[in-house]
Design an enzyme around this catalytic site. Structure first.
Site, short mmCIF file in Angstrom:
data_model
loop_
_atom_site.label_atom_id
_atom_site.label_comp_id
_atom_site.label_asym_id
_atom_site.label_seq_id
_atom_site.Cartn_x
_atom_site.Cartn_y
_atom_site.Cartn_z
N ASP A 60 24.39 14.76 17.17
CA ASP A 60 24.39 16.10 17.76
C ASP A 60 24.36 17.20 16.71
O ASP A 60 24.08 18.35 17.02
CB ASP A 60 25.62 16.30 18.64
CG ASP A 60 25.57 15.41 19.88
OD1 ASP A 60 24.46 15.15 20.36
OD2 ASP A 60 26.63 14.98 20.34
N CYS A 61 24.74 16.91 15.48
CA CYS A 61 24.79 17.95 14.44
C CYS A 61 24.55 17.29 13.09
O CYS A 61 24.53 16.06 12.97
CB CYS A 61 26.13 18.69 14.47
SG CYS A 61 27.53 17.61 14.10
N CYS A 64 26.93 14.65 11.83
CA CYS A 64 26.77 13.29 12.35
C CYS A 64 25.95 12.45 11.38
O CYS A 64 26.20 11.25 11.21
CB CYS A 64 26.09 13.33 13.72
SG CYS A 64 27.07 14.11 15.02
N CYS A 394 50.26 22.56 15.72
CA CYS A 394 49.13 22.18 16.57
C CYS A 394 47.96 23.14 16.32
O CYS A 394 48.12 24.36 16.46
CB CYS A 394 49.55 22.23 18.03
SG CYS A 394 48.22 21.85 19.16
N CYS A 396 45.54 24.32 17.77
CA CYS A 396 44.77 24.87 18.89
C CYS A 396 44.18 26.23 18.55
O CYS A 396 42.99 26.48 18.75
CB CYS A 396 45.66 24.97 20.13
SG CYS A 396 46.22 23.37 20.74
N ASP A 438 6.07 35.83 5.59
CA ASP A 438 4.66 35.50 5.74
C ASP A 438 3.95 36.78 6.18
O ASP A 438 4.59 37.68 6.75
CB ASP A 438 4.50 34.40 6.79
CG ASP A 438 3.05 34.12 7.12
OD1 ASP A 438 2.27 33.90 6.18
OD2 ASP A 438 2.70 34.15 8.31
N THR A 440 0.40 37.18 7.91
CA THR A 440 -0.33 37.17 9.17
C THR A 440 0.54 36.67 10.32
O THR A 440 1.07 35.57 10.26
CB THR A 440 -1.58 36.30 9.05
OG1 THR A 440 -2.36 36.76 7.95
CG2 THR A 440 -2.40 36.34 10.32
N ASP A 634 5.62 32.47 11.08
CA ASP A 634 5.24 32.16 12.46
C ASP A 634 4.32 30.96 12.56
O ASP A 634 3.98 30.53 13.66
CB ASP A 634 4.53 33.37 13.10
CG ASP A 634 3.13 33.57 12.53
OD1 ASP A 634 2.97 33.45 11.30
OD2 ASP A 634 2.21 33.84 13.31
N ASP A 720 52.22 29.58 19.43
CA ASP A 720 50.92 28.93 19.45
C ASP A 720 50.00 29.55 20.49
O ASP A 720 48.83 29.83 20.22
CB ASP A 720 51.11 27.44 19.73
CG ASP A 720 49.80 26.67 19.62
OD1 ASP A 720 49.26 26.58 18.50
OD2 ASP A 720 49.31 26.20 20.65
#
Length: 739
Positions: A60-61, A64, A394, A396, A438, A440, A634, A720
């Site tokens: 997924d990324c 990984c 924690c 979080c 770029d 064009t 492009d 927290d």
């Protein structure tokens, strides 16, 4: 299962005029995402031994890819391991047959392998793919409703919701631990959820897991979009070709073509391999390789790249490239190599967790054990303090601090018509100090337009344009279409033309109202036909980057038309805004120096012209060594340079490959969005620093007060939760920015 093949000797790629790609030089990069890799650079696969390749599913990324590498690297007999995230390709070089062990190691790490050339798996249905997340969201809503009416029942529901969300994450964390990745983001999330459950913060535990799963789904979607861009690049080559052998036409697979084969390509067809033109003359649309909108005229014997399109006629060519070594293949390889050499920026929280999580767990354990064991302190009191520390520790608030700011930044960018593909791209964008453009289709509109009409011999502008449009009507050539469109814009009546014919290397002619009209480039005419004043004017127009055509009637020159690709309306405003941000610009183009100089002069930018795709990559790498660089383009030819830059940005009107290869895209197709993106990225980076300071600062304060016995468990819960609320509210400020 893939078949091992001995590592072949390097083959010399055939020299090719349109695209000659060289291996890119090594350059230092930031630290990679893997916890076992510090400040290293991936190198091309070159170790000795048997070479094996697979396709990896489930990544997924970019982190990984590093986890897969880490899992395989621990096996005995492995000489080299590489995972190219963009193409999902795993390559292993080993001194023995390690296929079974590699497949088992990757599977144990939570990913799947299939043969390198096997057909891609059918994607799961949207409902099936998102079912775990949808189930968690429904359970979260039910738990919240129950909590409003029955606290014990609501707490039980939150616990059940947390356990359902925790199961796949904790299972993946255990898999990664077994494969050597001890403190991945999955481990951090598991610790956060279990810690929150342990002290009774059940609702918070469920919420953190839900946000984490949402983020993972978004990353998976972005990854699949990027891979579709690579597929679009490969689709530029047709699967089959018409081969001429012994006077017969044979339809064969493009992969069967060998150097020396003779092939036919119809009008509008793409070349399946690099070729040498055998026909006397033809025009080819090479925009897929060069990005330039004007077709290139090729004479017999000249080279034409794979992926180019024959504009208006059936052509015969001799194949000059081996399978897998055409211009398109080499650009694809260049993208893959650039991907390998770019160290992926891992999410901050995943990096920080390598130290933060074990330290917090160790401190909480010591607080629970040492005072009772060493000083005979009450066990219950110090266990209570340990639980409070676990809650304070924690992560979080820390987990939410970075993605909350990034999500807000990405949403704010989307509102402004900018698609930024993930937090890493947003972070990189804030560091940009120079931009390469770029020409064009990026700084210019990308389509030639009639810039000037110069009638002669008593001919009016309307008559000159009408006759030219009559001859060019029905042509697919961009210059011809520009002439016809200009006549239509002026609402001129275009007469019918008869006996239209293209003259090889000499232009086009037809009969209009009984008279012969001929259109050609100035250099196709005898010098005696153009007087000194007209020649001076043509040279002046061409020096300004314009393309000039000469129109004759019955052999007499009656005028010229100048055509030019024009600047985007917002180009000057965009460049001025970038300069105000301290960002400098340079034009990198495959166009001729005169056209590049004309555009660069209008925008007060430096330029480098006549660049092939590999030259753009080299220029980007050189510029990147001085300061972080963004590449804006492009076309397909810009894709390797986008990958080699710190960040690639595509125009919304660009090719699918450019859009999917880039890290960001201007969906509204306005250059002024560049400055907005950079300002927003810098604001997001500042917001992240503020969030991290608040999250860690509050934890540090309550860590001390808890050890001193000043604060208890309920204040720890408040600390927290309060930190989570603060960082979330601070991140939401990005949505309300005005610039």
């Amino acid at each position: 299962m893939p078949t091992p093949t001995p590592q072949p000797e390097p083959k010399k790629a055939p020299q090719f005029a349109a695209v000659k790609l060289r291996p890119m030089p090594e350059k230092p990069q930031p630290c990679c995402a893997d916890e076992t890799c510090e400040n290293t650079v991936a190198a091309p696969v070159s170790a000795e031994g048997e070479r094996y390749s697979w396709q990896v599913s489930g990544m997924d990324c970019a982190a990984c890819a590093r986890k897969v590498e880490n899992a395989v690297r621990q096996l005995d007999g492995i000489g080299l391991v590489q995972v190219a995230f963009a193409t999902e390709k795993l390559t292993v070089v080993a001194n023995r047959d390690v296929r079974t062990q590699v497949e088992q190691a990757v599977q144990q790490a939570g990913y799947q392998l299939r043969g390198e050339h096997s057909a891609p798996e059918a994607p799961p249905s949207s409902l099936r793919e998102n079912l775990p997340l949808l189930l968690l969201i429904v359970m979260m809503a039910i738990s919240w409703l129950l909590e409003q009416f029955n606290h014990p029942l609501g707490q039980a529901a939150f616990i059940a919701t947390t356990l359902v969300g925790l199961w796949p994450i904790a299972r993946q964390a255990l898999r990664l631990m077994k494969s050597g990745s001890w403190f991945a983001i999955e481990t951090l999330m598991s610790v956060a959820a279990i810690g929150a459950l342990f002290i009774g913060a059940t609702a918070e535990a469920a919420m953190v897991l839900m946000l984490f799963l949402i983020g993972e789904r978004l990353e998976g979607w972005a990854a699949s979009r990027a891979r579709r861009g690579v597929s679009a690049l490969m689709a530029l080559k047709p699967d089959t070709a018409t081969r001429l052998r012994n006077g017969e036409r044979q339809t064969v697979a493009a992969s069967e073509l060998q150097p020396g084969d003779t092939i036919e390509v119809p009008a509008g067809g793409r070349l399946p391999a690099d070729g040498r033109l055998l026909s006397s003359f033809a025009s080819f649309d090479e925009s897929a390789l060069t990005g330039e909108s004007v077709p290139v005229e090729r004479a017999s014997g000249e080279a034409v790249p794979a992926g180019a399109t024959s504009v208006d006629r059936l052509v015969t060519l001799e194949v000059v490239s081996r399978p897998g070594e055409s211009a398109i293949d080499r650009i694809l390889k260049l993208i893959e190599e650039a991907e390998e050499r770019r160290a992926p920026i891992e999410r901050f929280i995943d990096r920080f967790s390598r130290l933060y999580t074990p330290v917090i767990m160790g401190v909480a354990l010591l607080v629970a054990l040492l005072p009772p064991l060493l000083f005979s302190a009450p066990w219950l009191e110090w266990i209570y303090k340990s639980l409070a520390l676990l809650l304070i520790g924690c992560p979080c608030a820390l987990v939410i601090s970075t993605p909350a700011a990034i999500t807000s930044g990405l949403a704010a960018a989307a509102r402004r018509g900018a698609l930024i593909k993930g937090g890493a791209a947003l972070e990189q964008l804030g560091s940009i100090r120079q931009i390469a453009f770029d020409k064009t289709g990026t700084l210019t509109i990308g389509k030639p337009q009639v810039a000037a009409l110069n009638p002669l011999s008593g001919c009016s502008e309307e008559e000159l344009l009408t006759l030219s449009a009559a001859v060019e009507q029905g042509s697919t050539h961009p210059l011809a279409q520009a002439i016809v469109q200009e006549a239509q814009r002026r609402q001129l009546a275009i007469p019918d033309a008869q006996a239209q014919r293209a003259l090889a290397g000499k232009g086009i002619e037809a009969e209009v109202n009984g008279r012969t009209i001929h259109i050609s480039a100035p250099d196709k005419l005898a010098a005696s036909m153009l007087d000194s004043a007209l020649l001076a004017q043509i040279n002046r127009q061409e020096s300004h980057g314009q393309t000039v055509v000469v129109v004759q009637r019955d052999g007499e020159v009656i005028g010229t038309l100048a055509l030019q690709d024009t600047l985007r309306d917002d180009a000057k405003e965009a460049i001025a805004a970038l300069h105000a941000l301290g960002v400098q610009g340079v034009i990198l183009t495959g166009d001729n120096p005169r056209a590049a100089a004309a555009i660069a002069g209008e925008l007060a930018l430096d330029f480098r012209a006549g660049l092939l795709p590999e030259d753009k990559v080299s220029a980007v790498q050189t510029l990147n060594q001085h300061a972080p660089l963004a590449m804006v383009g492009d076309g397909i030819n810009d894709a390797p340079a986008m990958k080699a830059a710190t960040i690639g940005i595509a125009m919304g009107s660009g090719t699918d490959v450019a859009l999917e290869t880039a890290d960001a895209a201007l969906t509204h197709n306005r250059l002024t969005g560049l400055g907005q993106m950079i300002r927003l990225a810098r604001a997001t980076h500042s917001n992240i620093r503020q969030n991290i300071a608040m999250a860690l600062g509050l934890k540090a304060i309550f860590l001390v007060t808890t050890l001193l016995g000043i604060t208890g468990l309920w204040l720890a819960v408040l600390a927290d939760t309060g930190a989570t609320v603060l960082v979330t509210a601070n991140a939401l400020r990005l949505l309300h920015r005005k610039d």
